[in-house]
Design a protein around this motif. Structure first.
Motif, PDB file in Angstrom:
ATOM      1  N   UNK A   1       0.836  -1.201   0.000  1.00  0.00           N
ATOM      2  CA  UNK A   1       0.000   0.000   0.000  1.00  0.00           C
ATOM      3  C   UNK A   1       0.873   1.255   0.000  1.00  0.00           C
ATOM      4  N   UNK A   2       1.913   1.260   0.824  1.00  0.00           N
ATOM      5  CA  UNK A   2       2.804   2.423   0.900  1.00  0.00           C
ATOM      6  C   UNK A   2       3.473   2.692  -0.443  1.00  0.00           C
ATOM      7  N   UNK A   3       3.885   1.624  -1.138  1.00  0.00           N
ATOM      8  CA  UNK A   3       4.491   1.797  -2.461  1.00  0.00           C
ATOM      9  C   UNK A   3       3.487   2.367  -3.447  1.00  0.00           C
ATOM     10  N   UNK A   4       2.258   1.893  -3.371  1.00  0.00           N
ATOM     11  CA  UNK A   4       1.207   2.397  -4.250  1.00  0.00           C
ATOM     12  C   UNK A   4       0.943   3.878  -3.977  1.00  0.00           C
ATOM     13  N   UNK A   5       0.946   4.252  -2.690  1.00  0.00           N
ATOM     14  CA  UNK A   5       0.604   5.620  -2.298  1.00  0.00           C
ATOM     15  C   UNK A   5       1.748   6.606  -2.527  1.00  0.00           C
ATOM     16  N   UNK A   6       2.953   6.089  -2.671  1.00  0.00           N
ATOM     17  CA  UNK A   6       4.121   6.952  -2.811  1.00  0.00           C
ATOM     18  C   UNK A   6       3.981   7.882  -4.019  1.00  0.00           C
ATOM     19  N   UNK A   7       4.159   9.155  -3.770  1.00  0.00           N
ATOM     20  CA  UNK A   7       4.120  10.144  -4.838  1.00  0.00           C
ATOM     21  C   UNK A   7       2.710  10.530  -5.285  1.00  0.00           C
ATOM     22  N   UNK A   8       1.704  10.006  -4.641  1.00  0.00           N
ATOM     23  CA  UNK A   8       0.327  10.332  -5.012  1.00  0.00           C
ATOM     24  C   UNK A   8      -0.283  11.257  -3.960  1.00  0.00           C
ATOM     25  N   UNK A   9      -1.293  11.972  -4.371  1.00  0.00           N
ATOM     26  CA  UNK A   9      -2.063  12.763  -3.414  1.00  0.00           C
ATOM     27  C   UNK A   9      -3.511  12.299  -3.480  1.00  0.00           C
ATOM     28  N   UNK A  10      -4.304  12.960  -4.278  1.00  0.00           N
ATOM     29  CA  UNK A  10      -5.727  12.621  -4.365  1.00  0.00           C
ATOM     30  C   UNK A  10      -5.982  11.262  -4.998  1.00  0.00           C
ATOM     31  N   UNK A  11      -5.132  10.861  -5.933  1.00  0.00           N
ATOM     32  CA  UNK A  11      -5.386   9.609  -6.654  1.00  0.00           C
ATOM     33  C   UNK A  11      -5.217   8.364  -5.782  1.00  0.00           C
ATOM     34  N   UNK A  12      -4.643   8.521  -4.597  1.00  0.00           N
ATOM     35  CA  UNK A  12      -4.505   7.378  -3.682  1.00  0.00           C
ATOM     36  C   UNK A  12      -5.874   6.757  -3.431  1.00  0.00           C
ATOM     37  N   UNK A  13      -6.883   7.590  -3.308  1.00  0.00           N
ATOM     38  CA  UNK A  13      -8.231   7.122  -2.964  1.00  0.00           C
ATOM     39  C   UNK A  13      -8.736   6.055  -3.928  1.00  0.00           C
ATOM     40  N   UNK A  14      -8.481   6.215  -5.212  1.00  0.00           N
ATOM     41  CA  UNK A  14      -8.970   5.220  -6.170  1.00  0.00           C
ATOM     42  C   UNK A  14      -7.885   4.287  -6.679  1.00  0.00           C
ATOM     43  N   UNK A  15      -6.671   4.754  -6.791  1.00  0.00           N
ATOM     44  CA  UNK A  15      -5.592   3.911  -7.318  1.00  0.00           C
ATOM     45  C   UNK A  15      -5.167   2.812  -6.343  1.00  0.00           C
ATOM     46  N   UNK A  16      -5.253   3.102  -5.047  1.00  0.00           N
ATOM     47  CA  UNK A  16      -4.740   2.160  -4.045  1.00  0.00           C
ATOM     48  C   UNK A  16      -5.855   1.582  -3.179  1.00  0.00           C
ATOM     49  N   UNK A  17      -7.077   1.754  -3.589  1.00  0.00           N
ATOM     50  CA  UNK A  17      -8.226   1.304  -2.801  1.00  0.00           C
ATOM     51  C   UNK A  17      -8.145  -0.192  -2.475  1.00  0.00           C
ATOM     52  N   UNK A  18      -7.822  -0.995  -3.469  1.00  0.00           N
ATOM     53  CA  UNK A  18      -7.744  -2.445  -3.258  1.00  0.00           C
ATOM     54  C   UNK A  18      -6.684  -2.829  -2.248  1.00  0.00           C
ATOM     55  N   UNK A  19      -5.527  -2.198  -2.349  1.00  0.00           N
ATOM     56  CA  UNK A  19      -4.435  -2.501  -1.420  1.00  0.00           C
ATOM     57  C   UNK A  19      -4.788  -2.047  -0.002  1.00  0.00           C
ATOM     58  N   UNK A  20      -5.457  -0.897   0.093  1.00  0.00           N
ATOM     59  CA  UNK A  20      -5.879  -0.398   1.403  1.00  0.00           C
ATOM     60  C   UNK A  20      -6.892  -1.352   2.039  1.00  0.00           C
ATOM     61  N   UNK A  21      -7.798  -1.862   1.225  1.00  0.00           N
ATOM     62  CA  UNK A  21      -8.801  -2.794   1.722  1.00  0.00           C
ATOM     63  C   UNK A  21      -8.136  -4.067   2.253  1.00  0.00           C
TER      64      UNK A  21
END
Length: 90
Positions: A31-51
């Protein structure tokens, strides 16, 4: 006495969360790798990993898991008290 003090409850929850984070570390890292360098797009780009992180953490910190942790803590605490009571000179 089969109740936990607030302090005991907080300590148990803290230790259980630490344990959960260690067990879920690979998912947290993904999840941290997915979120790295993102701001607003974390919400949809990393949703699966966060879940997946949330589901993993819930295995260790959910109501059923915490009930087991509390029961084991109380069992050990009572065991310790009984040992002390038997070893204390009357």
């Amino acid at each position: 006495m089969n109740a936990l003090s607030r302090r005991e409850e907080e300590t148990l929850l803290k230790k259980t969360k630490e344990h959960a984070l260690k067990e879920c570390d690979p998912l947290v890292k993904e999840f941290a790798q997915c979120a790295e360098g993102r701001t607003f797009s974390v919400a949809w780009e990393c949703r699966g990993k966060y879940k997946l992180v949330q589901e993993c953490m819930l295995q260790y910190t959910g109501p059923e898991a915490m009930a087991l942790v509390r029961a084991e803590y109380l069992r050990l605490r009572d065991e310790q008290r009984q040992k002390r009571a038997h070893s204390d000179p009357a």
